[in-house]
Every structure is written in structure tokens, then in C-alpha cells.
Design a protein around this motif. Structure first.
Motif, PDB file in Angstrom:
ATOM      1  N   ILE A 530      -8.894 -33.709  69.077  1.00  0.00           N
ATOM      2  CA  ILE A 530      -7.181 -34.273  69.044  1.00  0.00           C
ATOM      3  C   ILE A 530      -6.956 -35.068  70.363  1.00  0.00           C
ATOM      4  N   ASP A 531      -7.566 -34.936  71.559  1.00  0.00           N
ATOM      5  CA  ASP A 531      -7.263 -35.714  72.614  1.00  0.00           C
ATOM      6  C   ASP A 531      -8.015 -37.037  72.610  1.00  0.00           C
ATOM      7  N   ARG A 532      -8.943 -37.259  71.871  1.00  0.00           N
ATOM      8  CA  ARG A 532      -9.558 -38.533  71.725  1.00  0.00           C
ATOM      9  C   ARG A 532      -9.085 -39.383  70.640  1.00  0.00           C
ATOM     10  N   ALA A 533      -8.483 -38.861  69.811  1.00  0.00           N
ATOM     11  CA  ALA A 533      -8.058 -39.691  68.658  1.00  0.00           C
ATOM     12  C   ALA A 533      -7.054 -40.739  69.045  1.00  0.00           C
ATOM     13  N   SER A 534      -7.176 -41.954  68.785  1.00  0.00           N
ATOM     14  CA  SER A 534      -6.365 -42.802  69.266  1.00  0.00           C
ATOM     15  C   SER A 534      -5.273 -42.821  68.221  1.00  0.00           C
ATOM     16  N   ASN A 535      -5.168 -42.218  67.179  1.00  0.00           N
ATOM     17  CA  ASN A 535      -4.034 -42.117  65.843  1.00  0.00           C
ATOM     18  C   ASN A 535      -3.759 -40.809  65.807  1.00  0.00           C
ATOM     19  N   PRO A 536      -2.966 -40.133  66.719  1.00  0.00           N
ATOM     20  CA  PRO A 536      -2.654 -38.518  66.813  1.00  0.00           C
ATOM     21  C   PRO A 536      -1.710 -38.321  65.545  1.00  0.00           C
ATOM     22  N   ALA A 537      -0.557 -39.297  65.407  1.00  0.00           N
ATOM     23  CA  ALA A 537       0.245 -39.196  64.032  1.00  0.00           C
ATOM     24  C   ALA A 537      -0.469 -39.011  62.685  1.00  0.00           C
ATOM     25  N   GLU A 538      -1.643 -39.517  62.669  1.00  0.00           N
ATOM     26  CA  GLU A 538      -2.270 -39.342  61.396  1.00  0.00           C
ATOM     27  C   GLU A 538      -3.665 -38.138  61.515  1.00  0.00           C
ATOM     28  N   PHE A 539      -3.940 -37.955  62.821  1.00  0.00           N
ATOM     29  CA  PHE A 539      -4.943 -36.955  63.122  1.00  0.00           C
ATOM     30  C   PHE A 539      -4.281 -35.717  63.853  1.00  0.00           C
ATOM     31  N   LYS A 540      -3.926 -34.673  63.238  1.00  0.00           N
ATOM     32  CA  LYS A 540      -2.946 -33.794  63.843  1.00  0.00           C
ATOM     33  C   LYS A 540      -3.856 -32.358  63.798  1.00  0.00           C
ATOM     34  N   GLN A 541      -3.298 -31.562  64.667  1.00  0.00           N
ATOM     35  CA  GLN A 541      -4.091 -30.372  64.657  1.00  0.00           C
ATOM     36  C   GLN A 541      -3.742 -29.507  63.487  1.00  0.00           C
ATOM     37  N   ASN A 542      -4.745 -28.572  62.767  1.00  0.00           N
ATOM     38  CA  ASN A 542      -4.329 -27.630  61.951  1.00  0.00           C
ATOM     39  C   ASN A 542      -2.920 -26.931  62.078  1.00  0.00           C
ATOM     40  N   PRO A 543      -2.305 -26.608  61.043  1.00  0.00           N
ATOM     41  CA  PRO A 543      -1.076 -26.068  61.174  1.00  0.00           C
ATOM     42  C   PRO A 543      -1.081 -24.782  61.908  1.00  0.00           C
ATOM     43  N   GLY A 544      -0.148 -24.242  62.786  1.00  0.00           N
ATOM     44  CA  GLY A 544       0.047 -23.031  63.325  1.00  0.00           C
ATOM     45  C   GLY A 544      -0.913 -22.945  64.744  1.00  0.00           C
ATOM     46  N   TYR A 545      -1.640 -23.669  64.918  1.00  0.00           N
ATOM     47  CA  TYR A 545      -2.308 -23.625  66.157  1.00  0.00           C
ATOM     48  C   TYR A 545      -1.873 -24.537  67.284  1.00  0.00           C
TER      49      TYR A 545
END
Length: 545
Positions: A530-545
Motif C-alpha cells: 500500500i505504501d509503495r503504490a503511487s496511486n493510492p486512490a486506485e489501489f486501496k486496502q481490502n475493506p475492514g482492515y
């Protein structure tokens, strides 16, 4: 592939081919995929490297935690509670910072990228026959499909690419599971089935039967019942595999290349080439060294006590007729040092521990010249009674013997040498049975099941093991899969694909039941990703975590 570490082989192959030229050629150009994967030798080394990360999942603690615990048949033992309780318990502390999910995620993507590299380079390799060219691509695509299968089963929608990664890439996509199956896993396995040889000269290499078997598993997961049954029965009928009898011989440490194992991940007794080794021997055994007549040895194993069978698992075996109980679980230990038990002298070779799967009066236990550990049906996590299964803080319990490795070179050695069976013939009968039942043919389902159950019968009890069409339902299928495949990294996937994970964990795993929710059908994506992704709006954590 048995007998050598694939990474080392790749590196050594590169070094040996380059050393004579080292003074006249630029070594940096040789150390790239563009420079090295242009010849038959180079691409073969690259293909071998594609197998390496199988050893990071199969036979390793992280892979066991993500497939064995948190189910209806295993919970945390003493070592599980002490070292990694949150996965089984689905606790609020099970997050993307977990080293377990991070290690497996990273390993699978390393494997995928290596496979992508081989697939992208193979069309341009010179000096290779067209038949072998297709076989190399098929092997790489088989492995890529398996790596992606684990990813989507564990995490759901994940980053998907069929192209080699070059340089630093920080933009991640989150591709739907159906797209990954339709554009990656299924076509890769279908290509493998069409182009792999029918047998392999090297143990551990992918071949047509292995590809059909894994494809049958995938089709069952997707609910393509007809395709799953057809593939499974083809593996049953058209290859030289056979069910091993008696069942206990299947797990003889000297028999791990037997004809029931369709495809295995290879380990070796050479410590230089064995990498992490198969460490499965550590996790399913209780600490017998508390017994006064026993010390740790190679025969009985080094007890990490990670995984504790649930009461439900104990209930599944009819021990009077089903040989899979004694063929799967160790219940008797023999003294290996002199000692005194209940005031009586015990010598090496005498019984030191006997687990009995029914209640025994305390006065009987206290009079015996060995430990009697009995079973009263109490939840194994709450037992404080004298020498009962679950006591000594979850250290005392029947130990799964499938992965025991008495051939390790020393008592404390963690790197085992047993091959890990990824897929075996028994699973094909289970897949065919379930697929037939799903299509409404309970008679065929019972026929497949009875082949397996006849093999599992204690001699003379074959008739008592047979079932008929009216016995077959989803509960029975899941029970039979538990009896047959216990500990082999199937259970979490089985419960997820059948939609029974939540209800069965709530009913049978009392450590996990208060916490498990719908969100737990997928794992947390590693926070490092998650931290490495430069597009956090598109690559999100799975729901609930």
C-alpha cells in the motif's frame, strides 16, 4: 528438480558460463534477462528460477498459517498463541503489517515476475527446438497460474500483469478476480495442458497431468462442475498414478516419491541446496519433552506446537473402521531415556505417552507406568484437567505425522528434506465426487467417494466404509476432504469456495468464532505494498482492515 536449489543453480550456471569470458566481456550486460535469456541454456536457467518461490509457500510456516489455521479443523496450539495468534483468531491485530501476509505476497509476485520474464523471452531464444520452446512457455505459465491462484484466493482483487517488470514501477492496478481467472489463470493452465509433455524426466517439473490436476482444482473453485469432473477423471484414468495402500505408507518418509503424488515441490537432504527446507515437521506436534522419560530427538521431532486440532476434527474419524486416523496422527510415544512415571521405572523403548480418544478415570491414569492423555470432549482451549487433550497450555494433543522428518541430520534442524505434495490422486477422486454431486449425480459421487474410502478402510472393514448416494451432501464432502487432506494446505480454500468459512469457524473454532466476519474472506494487503503504490486512490486496502 530434486537435489538442487534452483536459485543457486541459476547463479552457478551464470557464473560458470561467464567466468572464462569475464576479462573480455562486460559482466553487467550478461547479468540481465535481455543478455542471458537469449540462449537455450539461459532460458532453461530462467525457467528453473521460476520454481524457486514454490519453496516460500509450500512447506513453510507462513503458508501453513494462511491455509490451515482459522478453519474448523485447526486452531492455535501453544506455539501458535505465542508466535502468531492473530490469523487464526481473526483478531483486530491481523493487519497489513503482518509479516506472514507480506512474506507470501512478496514471494508470489517474485515468482510471477520470473514467469513473466521467461514467457516474454522464449519467443526470441535461438537454438531451441519448437517443441521445447512451447514446453518452456507452458511450464512458466503453469507456475504463473498457480501463483496467481494463491493470490486471488487469499487477497481477492490484486495487481495483475502478464508482462515482465523492468526497473521500478510504483503504479499498481487492482484487477477483479474474474478478470485474473479469465485472462490469466485459465488460459495459462489450458496452454500448459496443451503443450506440456505427458511425463517429466525430472521430479518436480510441471507436466501435462499436473496441469490437468491443478486445472481441475481451479474449475471446481469456479463452479465449472462438468469441466472439473472431466479433468479429474482424466487424471484418474489416463495416467500411471495409483492410491497407496495401506494409507499409512503414503506418509512413510522413505516413500515420498510414491505414485499417488501427482506433483510435488522438491526438497533435498543436501543442506547447501535445500534452501529453507520443508519445515512442516515442526508445526503439528506437541511438546513430548515434558514427559520424564523423553528428550527431544529426530524421530519424534522438534515441537513448535503451532497448530492444534479442534474437537470437530477429532469427531470426524470412525477409528474402528477408518485407517486414516492412525495413518495421519501419532498417539503413542516411546521412552528414549530412563525415567520415572507415576512412581514406576520406565526404560528406553517402553511406552511413555499414550493418547486415548475417550475418557479415562484419573485413578487409572495415575496408576499407569506411562502418561495416559485422554479425551473428554471439552473444548481443547479450555482444558485444565489432569492429562487431558489440550492441557499443558495446548501442548498435549495427537500429532499430525504427515510431515515428520526423522531423516533430518540433527535434532534441532528445521530444514526438512521431504518433498511437499501439492496435488495427489486422492484429491482427484474428491473433486470428481463433488463435481458429480453438484451436477445432480449422487450415484456417481458415491462411486468416486467409495474408491477413496475403500482404500482408507482398516482391513476387513471395507463394507462399513462404503456410502451410498443418500449420504452425499456438502457437509459429507467437506468432512471427507478433512479426513483425507488434513494439514495439506487445502482447508481454508475449501471453506471459502463452498461459502462455509464463516458458519463453520463460528461453530467449530471457538478461538476464532467471536471475531470472524465477512471481511475475513480475504486477507489484508501488505502495508508495504500500500505504501509503495503511487496511486493510492486506485489501489486501496481490502475493506475492514
Amino acid at each position: 528438480m530434486k537435489g538442487y536449489n534452483i536459485i543457486i543453480c541459476f547463479v552457478l550456471g551464470f557464473v560458470l558460463s561467464a567466468c572464462s569470458e569475464i576479462l573480455t566481456e562486460d559482466p553487467l550486460s550478461l547479468a540481465t534477462s535481455d543478455g542471458y535469456y537469449t540462449t537455450e541454456r539461459g532460458i532453461e536457467d530462467g525457467l528453473k528460477a521460476s520454481y524457486t518461490t514454490l519453496r516460500d509457500f509450500y512447506g513453510q510456516q507462513d503458508g501453513f498459517f494462511l491455509t490451515v489455521t482459522g478453519t474448523d479443523i485447526f486452531t492455535n496450539g501453544f506455539g501458535g498463541i505465542a508466535n502468531n495468534p492473530d490469523i487464526n483468531n481473526y483478531s483486530s491485530n491481523f493487519l497489513g503489517t503482518s509479516s506472514t501476509v507480506t512474506n507470501i505476497w512478496n514471494a508470489l509476485y517474485v515468482g510471477i515476475n520470473q514467469c513473466n520474464t521467461v514467457v516474454s523471452k522464449i519467443p526470441d531464444v535461438e537454438g531451441i527446438s519448437e517443441t521445447r520452446r512451447k514446453e518452456v512457455e507452458a511450464e512458466a505459465r503453469f507456475l504463473r497460474a498457480l501463483y496467481y491462484f494463491h493470490l486471488v484466493q487469499q487477497w481477492g482483487d490484486v495487481h495483475f500483469s502478464l508482462e515482465e517488470t523492468k526497473g521500478v514501477e510504483t503504479e499498481a492496478n487492482k484487477t477483479p478476480v474474474t478478470t485474473i481467472y479469465n485472462n490469466g489463470i485459465l488460459p495459462d493452465l489450458e496452454f500448459a495442458v496443451a503443450n506440456l509433455p505427458t511425463s517429466s524426466p525430472d521430479a518436480g517439473r510441471a507436466f501435462k497431468g499436473a496441469a490437468e490436476a491443478i486445472l481441475a482444482r481451479v474449475q471446481l473453485t469456479l463452479g465449472n462442475w462438468e469441466a472439473a469432473e472431466k479433468l479429474a477423471t482424466n487424471v484418474i484414468n489416463n495416467y500411471d498414478f495409483e492410491l497407496i495402500t495401506p494409507y499409512a505408507d503414503l506418509w512413510d518418509v522413505n516413500n515420498d516419491t510414491n505414485k499417488e503424488f501427482i506433483w510435488t515441490v522438491q526438497f533435498t537432504d543436501d543442506p547447501i541446496l535445500n534452501g529453507p527446507g520443508n519445515s512442516g515437521h515442526l508445526y503439528f506436534i506437541f511438546d513430548y519433552t515434558f514427559n520424564p522419560a523423553m528428550v527431544r530427538d529426530t524421530e519424534n521431532g522438534r515441537p513448535f506446537q503451532r497448530f492444534l486440532p479442534t474437537n470437530y476434527l477429532f469427531s470426524l474419524y470412525d477409528r474402528e473402521v477408518d485407517a486414516r486416523w492412525n495413518g495421519s496422527f501419532k498417539t503413542v510415544w516411546y521412552a528414549n531415556i530412563p525415567g520415572e512415571i507415576n512412581g514406576q521405572q520406565v526404560n528406553p523403548g517402553d511406552t511413555a505417552i499414550h493418547i486415548v480418544m475417550e475418557p479415562v478415570a484419573d485413578e487409572v491414569k495415575q496408576a499407569a507406568p506411562y502418561w495416559i492423555i485422554d479425551y473428554k470432549g471439552n473444548w481443547i482451549g479450555d482444558v485444565n484437567a489432569y492429562q487431558e487433550i489440550g492441557t499443558n497450555q495446548r501442548r498435549n494433543y495427537p500429532s499430525l505425522l504427515k510431515f515428520l522428518d526423522p531423516l533430518r541430520p540433527s535434532t534441532n534442524e528445521t530444514a526438512g528434506r521431504r518433498d511437499f505434495p501439492v496435488v495427489r490422486l486422492a484429491e482427484m477422486y474428491l473433486i470428481a465426487s463433488e463435481a458429480a454431486w453438484r451436477q445432480g449425480d449422487a450415484n456417481a459421487a458415491a462411486t468416486y467417494m467409495n474408491v477413496l474410502r475403500s482404500r482408507a478402510a482398516i482391513p476387513g472393514m471395507e463394507a462399513q466404509m462404503l456410502v451410498d448416494a443418500s449420504d452425499i451432501d456438502l457437509d459429507f464432502i467437506l468432512e471427507e476432504r478433512a479426513r483425507e487432506l488434513v494439514g495439506e494446505k487445502h482447508r481454508w480454500y475449501d471453506l471459502k469456495r463452498t461459502g462455509t468459512l464463516l458458519e463453520r469457524v463460528k461453530e467449530y473454532n471457538l478461538d476464532a468464532s467471536p471475531n470472524i466476519k465477512e471481511m475475513h474472506l480475504v486477507r489484508p494487503i501488505p502495508q508495504t505494498q500500500i505504501d509503495r503504490a503511487s496511486n493510492p486512490a486506485e489501489f486501496k486496502q481490502n475493506p475492514g482492515y
